[in-house]
Scaffold this active site. Structure first.
Site, PDB file in Angstrom:
ATOM      1  CB  CYS A   1      31.729  58.932  36.863  1.00  8.21           C
ATOM      2  SG  CYS A   1      32.115  59.287  38.592  1.00  8.21           S
TER       3      CYS A   1
ATOM      4  NE  ARG B   1      33.575  55.051  32.489  1.00  9.50           N
ATOM      5  CZ  ARG B   1      34.801  55.151  32.004  1.00  9.50           C
ATOM      6  NH1 ARG B   1      35.273  54.186  31.224  1.00  9.50           N
ATOM      7  NH2 ARG B   1      35.568  56.175  32.294  1.00  9.50           N
TER       8      ARG B   1
ATOM      9  CD1 TRP C   1      33.519  53.412  42.352  1.00  6.07           C
ATOM     10  CD2 TRP C   1      35.030  55.055  42.370  1.00  6.07           C
ATOM     11  NE1 TRP C   1      34.561  53.015  43.160  1.00  6.07           N
ATOM     12  CE2 TRP C   1      35.495  54.004  43.186  1.00  6.07           C
ATOM     13  CE3 TRP C   1      35.819  56.203  42.238  1.00  6.07           C
ATOM     14  CZ2 TRP C   1      36.712  54.061  43.861  1.00  6.07           C
ATOM     15  CZ3 TRP C   1      37.028  56.268  42.904  1.00  6.07           C
ATOM     16  CH2 TRP C   1      37.457  55.202  43.698  1.00  6.07           C
TER      17      TRP C   1
ATOM     18  CG  ASN D   1      34.941  60.150  34.638  1.00  2.60           C
ATOM     19  OD1 ASN D   1      35.256  59.903  35.795  1.00  2.60           O
ATOM     20  ND2 ASN D   1      35.364  59.431  33.612  1.00  2.60           N
ATOM     21  N   GLY D   2      35.904  62.623  36.898  1.00  8.20           N
ATOM     22  CA  GLY D   2      37.225  63.123  37.238  1.00  8.20           C
ATOM     23  C   GLY D   2      37.243  63.807  38.584  1.00  8.20           C
TER      24      GLY D   2
ATOM     25  CD  GLU E   1      45.062  38.536  39.412  1.00  7.40           C
ATOM     26  OE1 GLU E   1      44.018  38.484  38.743  1.00  7.40           O
ATOM     27  OE2 GLU E   1      45.530  39.616  39.845  1.00  7.40           O
TER      28      GLU E   1
ATOM     29  CE  LYS F   1      41.045  38.489  38.847  1.00 10.54           C
ATOM     30  NZ  LYS F   1      41.915  39.647  39.052  1.00 10.54           N
TER      31      LYS F   1
ATOM     32  CD  GLU G   1      39.863  42.991  42.402  1.00 11.83           C
ATOM     33  OE1 GLU G   1      40.385  44.038  41.975  1.00 11.83           O
ATOM     34  OE2 GLU G   1      39.676  41.989  41.681  1.00 11.83           O
TER      35      GLU G   1
ATOM     36  CG  HIS H   1      61.231  36.543  56.977  1.00 11.14           C
ATOM     37  ND1 HIS H   1      62.294  36.484  57.855  1.00 11.14           N
ATOM     38  CD2 HIS H   1      61.603  35.809  55.895  1.00 11.14           C
ATOM     39  CE1 HIS H   1      63.264  35.774  57.329  1.00 11.14           C
ATOM     40  NE2 HIS H   1      62.885  35.352  56.130  1.00 11.14           N
TER      41      HIS H   1
ATOM     42  CE  LYS I   1      37.144  45.658  33.331  1.00 12.26           C
ATOM     43  NZ  LYS I   1      37.584  44.361  33.859  1.00 12.26           N
TER      44      LYS I   1
END
Length: 610
Positions: free
Chosen positions: A2, A27, A75, A99-100, A483, A487, A490, A506, A605
């Site tokens: 947040c 955030r 968030w 925040n937390g 990666e 990407k 996301e 497999h 983020k």
């Protein structure tokens, strides 16, 4: 996670709070809100679900005034995104932003309800406002009420409190999640991140765990949770807030992809010299006994940083001969890891505030490991907890999806491995010089890939409506398959999986059909022929192959529907070059699908909760 902003001074608070939240929206953007104290001394709270623009419209319809205030962009952790769950939360004269996560939320809620408090939200934050309201009746002033309330809390939190009882004061408290104080002329600020402050001041104080601040226009007073005074001089921030603008690009993500050549130069600068065969790190990661005292390296990280660490493992084990292990930060401390004083723990985090990684560092410290922070953020929590630091220096990264921080983490791992191998006598100066030479050409090679963007854009248009993607790679490039898949999922919301190419048969091979694009990373290395065999397996199941290569052969052209040409470099630096086309592919697919490129749903983020 947040975003937090607070202001006290002679100016109207609302424009400053909204401006700060704009710089912190990366955030969290599930909801947003502000609280100000009006001239009549009463709290005015405005909240809205969704992005910050919704809050702005709400305030345009119902303005709020005051020269002191707090703001928050959320968030969601406890409680779904809704206006009721949005911050600030009020109890009587007290408004709180947070925040937390409060870990003893269930017990506290039951106790407050039993004492007659009426709770209306699903959040843990509302409990804090009621605890402080309750303590105000028993304690001498707001600061002591906050101090008493936080003594009941377990978990990670940054809090900023505003109360009608002290209309010139903000009280902030911090443990485990970031909080920064900004010192102005006749005005002062508090925020969860430095960029929110730079328009107004470059003099900042970073709160440490277990500290509180009383913020007034006349000054700031620091103390610890026990009430003991603390003196800490402010530091001057040198980097420029202009770096956080889009610079003419449609999205921050595309701008940050374009900034990667310069980011590479920044990370390299001052650490190597052409012709010297020498790599210098910011600080000694090993201490006085040197790398010979280290029997094992463990890298703890999350998300893309975990993937970059997989590449780092290849570099470290091959160049240094030291066993290296990559662990998810969130799992590390729960599996009784076998580490000791002969272990170097490398904590990797772009923001330097990732809660899981901080917790892993605490476990490493408890077991006696030496710790190196690999981060982009100077004076971040992870940087401060480490014995030594290696900064990626890539500048502010605003888009939630990391690009330039990822490639500079790869670069930093390579520098670390070369530095360590040289100190161990495994590489001579001439060998170091030979391996450094390609690093100086990387910015030009990245620019060359960016110049071929139109071809990648055409491929993106062709496959933008696919439901699933498979990414394959081998050796040091298989993490880049992970990666690329990360990407894509996301920012485009397409299901994507990354695998070592040899593992395809497999399990994942069962998914391949004529509707499945398969992105294959196939550089000209020792496993080129092996990877070609894997492509034949994909072709025989009618998979639609998109190949990334620096070695276009007739055989490859025969099986691949699309080929993206990548320049050739040192084998250990090819993961960097292979990353760039995958960033562009994901970006353009997301643009064609109309998703929110810079702020993808459900992501933030800086993840400052476990």
């Amino acid at each position: 996670m947040c975003g937090i902003i607070g202001y006290v001074g002679p100016r109207e608070a609302y424009p400053l709070l909204i401006g700060g939240l704009e710089r912190l929206e990366y955030r969290g953007y599930d909801s947003a809100g502000i609280a100000t104290l009006a001239a009549n001394g009463r709290l005015e709270i405005r909240r809205a679900v969704g992005k910050l623009e919704n809050l702005r419209r709400a305030i345009d319809k119902n303005p709020c005034a005051g020269r002191i205030g707090i703001g928050h962009t959320r968030w969601a952790t406890h409680g779904r995104p809704s206006e009721t769950n949005a911050h600030p939360h009020q109890a009587g004269p007290v408004a709180v932003i947070h925040n937390g996560i409060i870990e003893n939320y269930v017990e506290l809620r039951a106790a407050l309800v039993a004492r007659g408090h009426k709770l209306v939200s699903e959040t843990d934050t509302e409990l804090v406002s009621h605890l402080i309201e309750e303590r105000l009746k028993a304690e001498d002033g707001l600061t002591e009420a906050v101090r008493a309330a936080i003594s009941e809390l377990r978990g990670s939190f940054s809090l900023v409190v505003l109360s009608e009882t002290e209309p010139d004061t903000l009280v902030a408290a911090k443990t485990a999640t970031p909080l920064v104080l900004g010192l102005g002329e006749g005005e002062n600020f508090v925020a969860s991140d430095i960029p929110a402050l730079l328009e107004h001041t470059r003099r900042v104080i970073v709160l440490e765990d277990g500290e509180m601040a009383v913020v007034r226009s006349s000054g700031i007073e620091l103390s610890n949770f026990a009430g003991e005074p603390i003196t800490r001089p402010p530091r001057q921030i040198e980097w420029d807030a202009v770096a956080a603008t889009k610079a003419g690009f449609q999205h921050y993500l595309r701008k940050e992809i374009a900034e990667q050549p310069q980011a590479w130069i920044n990370t390299l600068g001052g650490r190597v010299s052409a012709g010297a065969g020498l790599v210098r790190l910011d600080e000694d990661p090993f201490g006085p006994e040197g790398p010979e005292s280290i029997a094992r390296i463990v890298m703890v990280s999350a998300g893309a940083s975990w993937i970059s660490s997989l590449v780092g493992k290849f570099m470290i084990e091959e160049l240094c001969g030291i066993p290296a292990e990559v662990d998810y930060s969130a799992e590390f401390r729960y599996r009784n890891p076998a580490i000791d004083a002969r272990t170097l723990l490398i904590a990797v985090s772009q923001s330097g505030e990732t809660a899981d990684t901080l917790a892993a560092m605490e476990e490493g410290r408890r077991r006696g490991a030496r710790m190196l922070a690999l981060t982009n953020t100077v004076d971040s929590s992870i940087a401060r907890k480490a014995d030594a630091r290696l900064y990626t220096r890539c500048g502010p990264e605003i888009s939630v999806t990391t690009t330039k921080c990822f490639i500079t983490q790869l670069e930093s791992y390579y520098l670390f491995a070369l530095h360590t191998a040289a100190r161990m006598g495994r590489l001579s100066e001439a060998e170091i010089e030979e391996r450094l030479r390609p690093m100086f050409t990387m910015p030009a090679l990245i620019e060359k890939i960016l110049a071929g963007e139109k071809q990648i854009q055409k491929i993106a248009r062709k496959y933008a409506r696919a439901r699933d993607f498979l990414y394959l790679g081998r050796g040091i490039n298989y993490p880049i398959a992970l990666e690329g898949a990360l990407k894509l999922k996301e920012i485009s919301y397409i299901h994507a999986e990354g695998y070592p190419a040899g593992e395809m048969k497999h399990g994942p091979i069962a998914l391949i059909d004529e509707d499945m694009p398969v992105v294959v990373i196939i550089p000209n290395d020792s496993v080129f022929v092996k990877t070609m065999s894997n492509l034949k397996e994909v072709e025989s199941r009618n998979g639609r192959i998109i190949a990334l290569t620096d070695h276009r052969t007739p055989e490859l052209e025969e099986v691949a529907m699309e080929i993206i040409d990548v320049p050739t470099s040192d084998r250990m630096l090819m993961p960097v070059l292979n990353t760039i086309p995958l960033q562009l592919l994901a970006y353009h697919i997301a643009v064609y699908r109309g998703t929110d490129v810079d702020q993808p749903r459900n992501l933030a983020k800086s993840v400052t909760v476990e």
